[in-house]
Scaffold this active site. Structure first.
Site, mmCIF file in Angstrom:
data_model
loop_
_atom_site.group_PDB
_atom_site.id
_atom_site.type_symbol
_atom_site.label_atom_id
_atom_site.label_comp_id
_atom_site.label_asym_id
_atom_site.label_seq_id
_atom_site.Cartn_x
_atom_site.Cartn_y
_atom_site.Cartn_z
ATOM 1 N N GLU A 1 -4.520 -7.521 -6.635
ATOM 2 C CA GLU A 1 -3.173 -8.079 -6.799
ATOM 3 C C GLU A 1 -3.031 -9.361 -5.977
ATOM 4 O O GLU A 1 -2.504 -10.363 -6.452
ATOM 5 C CB GLU A 1 -2.105 -7.083 -6.311
ATOM 6 C CG GLU A 1 -1.738 -6.006 -7.287
ATOM 7 C CD GLU A 1 -0.693 -5.056 -6.715
ATOM 8 O OE1 GLU A 1 -0.474 -4.003 -7.324
ATOM 9 O OE2 GLU A 1 -0.115 -5.375 -5.650
ATOM 10 N N THR B 1 3.669 2.708 3.104
ATOM 11 C CA THR B 1 5.076 2.299 3.239
ATOM 12 C C THR B 1 5.987 2.674 2.078
ATOM 13 O O THR B 1 7.190 2.417 2.147
ATOM 14 C CB THR B 1 5.164 0.766 3.418
ATOM 15 O OG1 THR B 1 4.706 0.128 2.201
ATOM 16 C CG2 THR B 1 4.344 0.289 4.592
ATOM 17 N N ARG B 2 5.466 3.250 0.995
ATOM 18 C CA ARG B 2 6.317 3.483 -0.179
ATOM 19 C C ARG B 2 7.556 4.315 0.162
ATOM 20 O O ARG B 2 8.672 4.002 -0.246
ATOM 21 C CB ARG B 2 5.541 4.168 -1.309
ATOM 22 C CG ARG B 2 6.408 4.421 -2.558
ATOM 23 C CD ARG B 2 5.676 5.220 -3.621
ATOM 24 N NE ARG B 2 4.585 4.471 -4.198
ATOM 25 C CZ ARG B 2 4.723 3.606 -5.204
ATOM 26 N NH1 ARG B 2 5.926 3.391 -5.721
ATOM 27 N NH2 ARG B 2 3.679 2.967 -5.691
ATOM 28 N N GLY C 1 -9.060 2.456 -12.706
ATOM 29 C CA GLY C 1 -10.188 1.527 -12.806
ATOM 30 C C GLY C 1 -10.117 0.461 -11.738
ATOM 31 O O GLY C 1 -9.363 0.548 -10.776
ATOM 32 N N ARG D 1 0.869 -1.183 0.000
ATOM 33 C CA ARG D 1 0.000 0.000 0.000
ATOM 34 C C ARG D 1 0.900 1.224 0.000
ATOM 35 O O ARG D 1 1.614 1.493 0.965
ATOM 36 C CB ARG D 1 -0.894 -0.020 1.240
ATOM 37 C CG ARG D 1 -1.891 1.139 1.291
ATOM 38 C CD ARG D 1 -3.025 0.911 0.306
ATOM 39 N NE ARG D 1 -4.130 1.831 0.549
ATOM 40 C CZ ARG D 1 -4.450 2.863 -0.247
ATOM 41 N NH1 ARG D 1 -3.721 3.103 -1.337
ATOM 42 N NH2 ARG D 1 -5.481 3.614 0.029
ATOM 43 N N GLY D 2 0.880 1.952 -1.087
ATOM 44 C CA GLY D 2 1.810 3.051 -1.279
ATOM 45 C C GLY D 2 1.782 4.107 -0.194
ATOM 46 O O GLY D 2 2.828 4.536 0.301
#
Length: 648
Positions: A84, A20-21, A50, A16-17
């Site tokens: 994902e 933690t990105r 989308g 999840r950006g």
């Protein structure tokens, strides 16, 4: 799982950006990709549009060996992350993909049951998709199944750095097991039994000593294959690791042992050493002395190479292991390797040799009944040498029975003679090639082994390009990372063939690569129309003045290369004021058949005015004095001039 050759990435990162990105995931990616050179896919936020997974992400997931899922507090609030996850689980179940969950500040129980702060985000997403309960159910199932997998919990580590190191170590071990598994199924008959035999030599359970082990045997017997398998299987247990291939050849080119030692230490320390001169800083040595390292030195032929590269065993940390492969047992003995630490590699047992031969001759591990006797005779003549079995098997693949009988006649004649060696047997496959295929084989043996395949392909004309595939099919060459590779026995056989064209007069041979012979031929104008290629390493000569008509008699010259090795080129290209090849009276002639002209520091301002470059495809005049190439019609070729590349 899918074969490693079908995988584009080693690791796919799912995270999840917003969580933690810029922190944990950033540091993890840096350790995986930048430091350990593990091919890692990290997505771009712009790819997420989308509800469906983008084709780029889909291909990345399917084309990865391992998926690493970083469950953080808001992971389950993202429909893209959950989609994902569903796809990753699908790849695990269908392709055997490895999945590693990381529970970053959340518990496996919260992921499994969608509770706590992790469940808050999922509850909000569930409300958004209340009209599509089947999708929500897929997400719940994927979270539940993944939470049961063996992974890593951040709460069990003191800090993120420790967690990152553990994850990277885990991934390296899993990737290396995949490699060993793939290698073991790739026609390497008898490898596993030899690995088991050599394990006691390594004494892996002794963590307080440094051990050195020798692997000794004749050329083509499988020493490098065995050393590679050992390295792949055990390297993850060491803090530093280095596999130095082809020490014999590499120590004689480029920067010699000094360069190889710096390269070895750079690999062990996972950083580039910026060291001028031969002396390694004491602090660098101290760092290595504190590490448990695995070093493999492949194809050593002089004790000085071991002294220069290894030094003393006290230079490495407790638990370190050094493996040396050589054809000369005396090299190991002179260096002090104990007799009980030298593993002699014997030929394959007959049944193993027969299976290996069949793998290449029939592309399966058994042969047709009508060729059974013929196959057994070939295996017997091949003396159970894996290289010979591979080359002969590939040569006989899909051939008629009459062709097999001709080969057996040749083998029988060779083995009945009082004096013969392995080159005579390997030459049978060379003799079967048509002239264009032979020419390419000799070009690679004399000039292009270890070079980029694309260089050779540019030099070829269209009618010759097919020959590369023929040589690969016959196991005479391989392509690795786009580089041309040839076993040194096959290379030496090719060079022997060229030397035999004229034993006493090099100027009557088709290819020249020995600097001393080239210097003699050029200095005394001994060249003839037999010469097709000249490649001279300028670092190995003092200098030479050429007559203006030095190339007049070489009408069939296709390739001319005066060069310095890549490593030396970086060091001396600016310091070398003039070319070592001088033309005090100019140059009157260059052959019209030239396709490849590479002249480092070409000393003149122009090429010969009568040079008609209709066949030239690549011209390299780096750091030359040239100001004008030629007058007249331009042709299609690559011009490399003073670091600039022009397509004319």
């Amino acid at each position: 799982m899918a074969s490693s050759s079908s995988c584009n990435y080693d690791v796919f990162l799912s995270f999840r950006g917003v969580d933690t990105r810029a922190s944990f995931t950033c540091h993890l990616y840096d350790s995986l990709f930048e430091r350990k050179k593990i091919r890692t896919f990290i997505d771009d936020e712009e790819l997420r549009q989308g509800d469906a997974i983008s084709p780029v992400l889909l291909n990345a997931i399917q084309g990865s060996k391992i998926s690493l899922i970083i469950f953080s507090k808001d992971y389950a609030s993202s429909k893209w992350c959950l989609n994902e996850l569903v796809k990753i689980l699908e790849c695990k179940n269908t392709n055997g993909q490895i999945v590693i969950p990381v529970f970053y500040n959340v518990s496996p129980s919260d992921v499994r049951h969608q509770t706590g702060i992790f469940g808050d985000g999922f509850d909000k997403l569930e409300q958004q998709f209340k009209e599509k309960p089947e999708i929500v159910q897929k997400w719940r199932y994927a979270l539940r199944e993944t939470s049961h997998l063996a992974g890593h919990e951040s709460t069990k580590f003191r800090h993120d750095a420790q967690l990152v190191n553990k994850i990277v170590e885990d991934i390296l071990k899993k990737l290396e097991k995949i490699t060993v598994s793939t290698d073991s199924s790739n026609g390497l008959v008898g490898l596993n039994s030899r690995i088991e035999q050599i394990k006691p030599f390594l004494c892996m359970d002794l963590s307080d000593t440094v051990q050195i082990v020798g692997i000794w045997g004749m050329g083509g017997i499988g020493k490098t294959t065995l050393a590679t398998a050992i390295f792949n299987q055990f390297s993850s247990e060491f803090e530093g690791r280095c596999f130095m291939s082809d020490v014999r050849r590499n120590s004689e080119t480029g920067g010699g042992l000094e360069h190889l030692q710096k390269q070895m230490l750079s690999t062990i320390l996972s950083e580039k050493l910026e060291v001028a001169g031969p002396n390694i800083p004491q602090f660098t040595k101290e760092r290595v002395r504190r590490m448990k390292v695995l070093i493999v030195l492949d194809d050593v032929n002089k004790v000085g190479q071991l002294e220069g590269l290894i030094g003393g065993l006290d230079q490495y940390g407790p638990g370190s292991r050094i493996v040396v492969t050589t054809r000369d047992k005396g090299v190991l003995e002179k260096f002090g390797v104990e007799e009980e630490k030298i593993y002699g590699v014997n030929g394959l047992e007959f049944d193993e040799a027969f299976e290996l031969f069949c793998n290449f001759a029939f592309e399966e591990n058994h042969c047709p009944e009508d060729l059974n006797w013929h196959s057994r005779r070939v295996v017997w003549y091949a003396t159970s040498n894996p290289l010979v079995l591979k080359v002969l098997g590939s040569s006989l693949c899909l051939k008629r029975k009459s062709h097999w009988e001709n080969v057996l006649d040749d083998l029988n004649r060779i083995c009945e003679s009082e004096i013969h060696d392995i080159y005579d047997i390997l030459k049978i496959s060379f003799n079967e090639l048509i002239p264009r295929e032979k020419s390419m084989f000799l070009d690679i043996a004399c000039f292009f082994e270890g070079e980029d395949k694309d260089i050779l392909m540019r030099i070829l004309d269209d009618s010759e390009s097919y020959a590369l595939g023929v040589l690969i099919d016959k196991s005479l060459i391989t392509i690795s990372h786009n580089c041309l590779q040839m076993h040194d026995l096959l290379q030496e056989m090719g060079r022997q063939i060229v030397r035999q064209e004229s034993q006493k007069e090099p100027g009557k041979r088709s290819r020249l690569w020995d600097p001393k012979e080239i210097r003699r031929v050029l200095k005394h104008n001994k060249g003839t129309d037999a010469i097709e290629g000249i490649f001279m390493d300028l670092s190995k000569i003092e200098g030479i003045n050429l007559d203006s008509r030095a190339f007049t008699n070489m009408s069939n010259l296709r390739m001319l290369k005066f060069y310095v090795p890549k490593f030396l080129g970086m060091i001396i290209e600016e310091k070398l004021e003039d070319s070592k090849v001088q033309l005090p009276d100019g140059i009157d002639y260059l052959p019209k058949n030239l396709r490849y002209l590479h002249w480092y520091k070409y000393p003149l301002r122009t090429l010969p005015s009568n040079f008609k470059p209709k066949n030239i495809v690549e011209l390299s005049l780096r750091f030359s004095k040239v100001e004008q190439i030629w007058e007249g019609k331009k042709v299609s070729f690559v011009l490399i001039l003073k670091h600039q590349i022009f397509f004319l």
